[in-house]
Design a protein around this motif. Sequence first.
Motif, PDB file in Angstrom:
ATOM      1  N   ALA A 331      -2.559   5.139  -2.452  1.00 23.11           N
ATOM      2  CA  ALA A 331      -2.136   4.039  -2.568  1.00 23.11           C
ATOM      3  C   ALA A 331      -3.561   3.374  -3.072  1.00 23.11           C
ATOM      4  CB  ALA A 331      -2.225   3.141  -1.332  1.00 23.11           C
ATOM      5  N   LEU A 332      -5.102   3.631  -2.732  1.00 24.73           N
ATOM      6  CA  LEU A 332      -6.359   2.501  -3.956  1.00 24.73           C
ATOM      7  C   LEU A 332      -6.099   3.157  -4.570  1.00 24.73           C
ATOM      8  CD1 LEU A 332      -8.351   3.780  -1.107  1.00 24.73           C
ATOM      9  CD2 LEU A 332      -7.873   1.977  -1.487  1.00 24.73           C
ATOM     10  N   LEU A 333      -5.627   4.296  -5.771  1.00 27.79           N
ATOM     11  CA  LEU A 333      -5.701   5.002  -7.038  1.00 27.79           C
ATOM     12  C   LEU A 333      -4.574   3.982  -7.824  1.00 27.79           C
ATOM     13  CD1 LEU A 333      -6.603   8.535  -7.133  1.00 27.79           C
ATOM     14  CD2 LEU A 333      -7.824   6.769  -7.263  1.00 27.79           C
ATOM     15  N   ARG A 334      -3.307   3.524  -7.105  1.00 28.59           N
ATOM     16  CA  ARG A 334      -2.338   3.082  -7.784  1.00 28.59           C
ATOM     17  C   ARG A 334      -1.321   3.938  -7.682  1.00 28.59           C
ATOM     18  NH1 ARG A 334      -1.579  -2.097 -10.284  1.00 28.59           N
ATOM     19  NH2 ARG A 334       0.795  -1.110  -9.918  1.00 28.59           N
ATOM     20  N   LEU A 335      -1.044   5.373  -7.153  1.00 33.66           N
ATOM     21  CA  LEU A 335       0.166   6.587  -7.487  1.00 33.66           C
ATOM     22  C   LEU A 335       0.671   5.830  -6.672  1.00 33.66           C
ATOM     23  CD1 LEU A 335      -2.743   9.369  -8.156  1.00 33.66           C
ATOM     24  CD2 LEU A 335      -1.248   7.805  -9.469  1.00 33.66           C
ATOM     25  N   VAL A 336       0.984   5.231  -5.354  1.00 38.89           N
ATOM     26  CA  VAL A 336       2.202   4.819  -4.549  1.00 38.89           C
ATOM     27  C   VAL A 336       1.899   3.471  -4.471  1.00 38.89           C
ATOM     28  CG1 VAL A 336       2.535   7.084  -3.139  1.00 38.89           C
ATOM     29  CG2 VAL A 336       1.032   5.281  -2.554  1.00 38.89           C
ATOM     30  N   GLY A 337       3.455   2.544  -4.205  1.00 41.16           N
ATOM     31  CA  GLY A 337       3.461   1.303  -4.218  1.00 41.16           C
ATOM     32  C   GLY A 337       2.634   1.020  -2.745  1.00 41.16           C
ATOM     33  N   SER A 338       2.301   0.095  -2.879  1.00 36.64           N
ATOM     34  CA  SER A 338       1.357  -0.779  -0.917  1.00 36.64           C
ATOM     35  C   SER A 338       1.738  -1.945  -1.456  1.00 36.64           C
ATOM     36  CB  SER A 338      -0.184   0.083  -1.859  1.00 36.64           C
ATOM     37  OG  SER A 338      -0.903  -0.614  -2.728  1.00 36.64           O
ATOM     38  N   GLU A 339       1.521  -2.575  -0.298  1.00 39.55           N
ATOM     39  CA  GLU A 339       1.345  -4.120  -0.414  1.00 39.55           C
ATOM     40  C   GLU A 339      -0.418  -4.258   0.030  1.00 39.55           C
ATOM     41  OE1 GLU A 339       3.610  -6.591   2.435  1.00 39.55           O
ATOM     42  OE2 GLU A 339       5.231  -5.388   0.797  1.00 39.55           O
ATOM     43  N   GLY A 340      -0.759  -5.370  -0.462  1.00 44.84           N
ATOM     44  CA  GLY A 340      -2.425  -5.952   0.100  1.00 44.84           C
ATOM     45  C   GLY A 340      -3.004  -5.739  -1.360  1.00 44.84           C
TER      46      GLY A 340
END
Length: 546
Positions: A331-340
């Motif tokens: 998520a930190l690398l924007r390789l999976v979708g996330s919120e925040g």
Amino acid sequence: MSAPLLSVENLSVRFAQGEQVLDAVKGVSFEIEKGKTLAIVGESGSGKSVTALSILKLLPYPAASHPTGKIVFDGQDLLGISEKKLRGVRGNTISMIFQEPMTSLNPLHTVEQQIGEVLSLHRGMGHSAARARAVELLGLVGIDNPEQRLKAFPHQLSGGQRQRVMIAMALANEPDLLIADEPTTALDVTVQAQILTLLKDLQARLGMALLFITHDLGIVRSLADYTCVMTKGEIVERGPTAELFAHPQHEYTRHLLAAEPKGSAPPSDPSAETIIEAENLRVWFPIRRGLLRRAVGHIKAVDDVAVKVRKGQTLGIVGESGSGKTTLGLALLRLVGSEGRIVFLGRDIEKLSGKDLRPLRGDMQIVFQDPYGSLSPRMSVGDIIEEGLKVHAHNLTPAEREARVARALEEVGLDPEARHRYPHEFSGGQRQRIAIARTLVLEPRLIILDEPTSALDMSVQARVVDLLRDVQQRRGLAYIFISHDLRVIRALANDVMVMRNGKVVESGPADAIFANPQNDYTRALLSAAFDASVERPVASGGAVID
């Protein structure tokens, strides 16, 4: 004395490709008695896995050959019997747990289908009986809610959960001999203890012999009756495990016993530039059921997590399989979708498009847990490492790129000439070093390392930890180091974050966490990793996604 269950005599293995010939195993001999455990230890590339694969003739024949040797199992030479007879042995009287579950499990079949296939072929079980047995096996290997996991595909399980499915498949027919090739590599310390206890219990109940291939000498000390030490295709020392550990005779054995990640992280500057920062980060995966696939709930893989890493700092993220640590890194690398909110080098990247994010990719890199799955089998090692330079370093000439590739391979302890070979020609540990070299060649600002030492033997682990520390000091790199190996975390991390079920249960300076953990779960992890006298806790399983 009764005859041994398995006898390997003067076994040699030769690989030929064109005019190139490689003698991977040279005159190896050993025996395993019924109900006993023999461990073969050695560094990556020593020939231990090739030896194990030879027993069931699983090498890539005819490229592989056996110039000398016999493999006698229960009175018959396995090298001389027909393929039809050998199929009756594979998975039935001899089973094998492979090192890399993601490449051994069929990605198109569910867990139930894959375990059921083993039971159907060798036991003739019908659907209902096979399903009941599959549920029982998944429970035995410590997977929570086994009935729900039956419908899962391999990609929906964490690395540790996939390995447990492999073990369940191998134990399905209660074999006479179980060959375990690095079976606990992907497992956290508590699950590792559970699996080893399970293997011991099954061995005692079934009288099963166990051939255990590993680089973890701590496991060998507690599990094996006898140990063989291999290097460069040869067994250089053998004997009862307790005696070998107490009085090693060969220099290489003493080298292995002394090898362990040592030292501590260089101090980080609290006023240094912030490389990455995240707040209120969430990754929830919907649980869909029914004909219309409506969401009836969520798997909270990452639930309201905050992260901050500065230049020259290493943040260690620890937790059991399924705790969410890998998903957090992705998520930190924007390789999976996330919120925040995610801020990288002062820029909010959470809402950036793929096109706008691409110029930043060279500064944010990742080393994945499974090196075989992340390296293209159709590209040479040199092309794999050079690929990032072609995208992110347009100003370099081909000669300059080649020089940087060679330097990166040297940094991780591989011969620069290896760049002309392909991933399948390397051991698991060597492939992981190639993956690290591919990342270092870009000279990024942030590297997320997802279990980068899990496939490496102890001496190579120590060298990689020293390498990462050295590179960090020279370049001011920021690391996020995801691992279940707390010894490596202690040697490398400035700060530690402990995750469980998607949440952070404890975080702080590494020295404080290791010296005086405040959370019960943290204390359980530390006692499992460092205190052999303490009974290790049983893993809780956790969420589907790690």
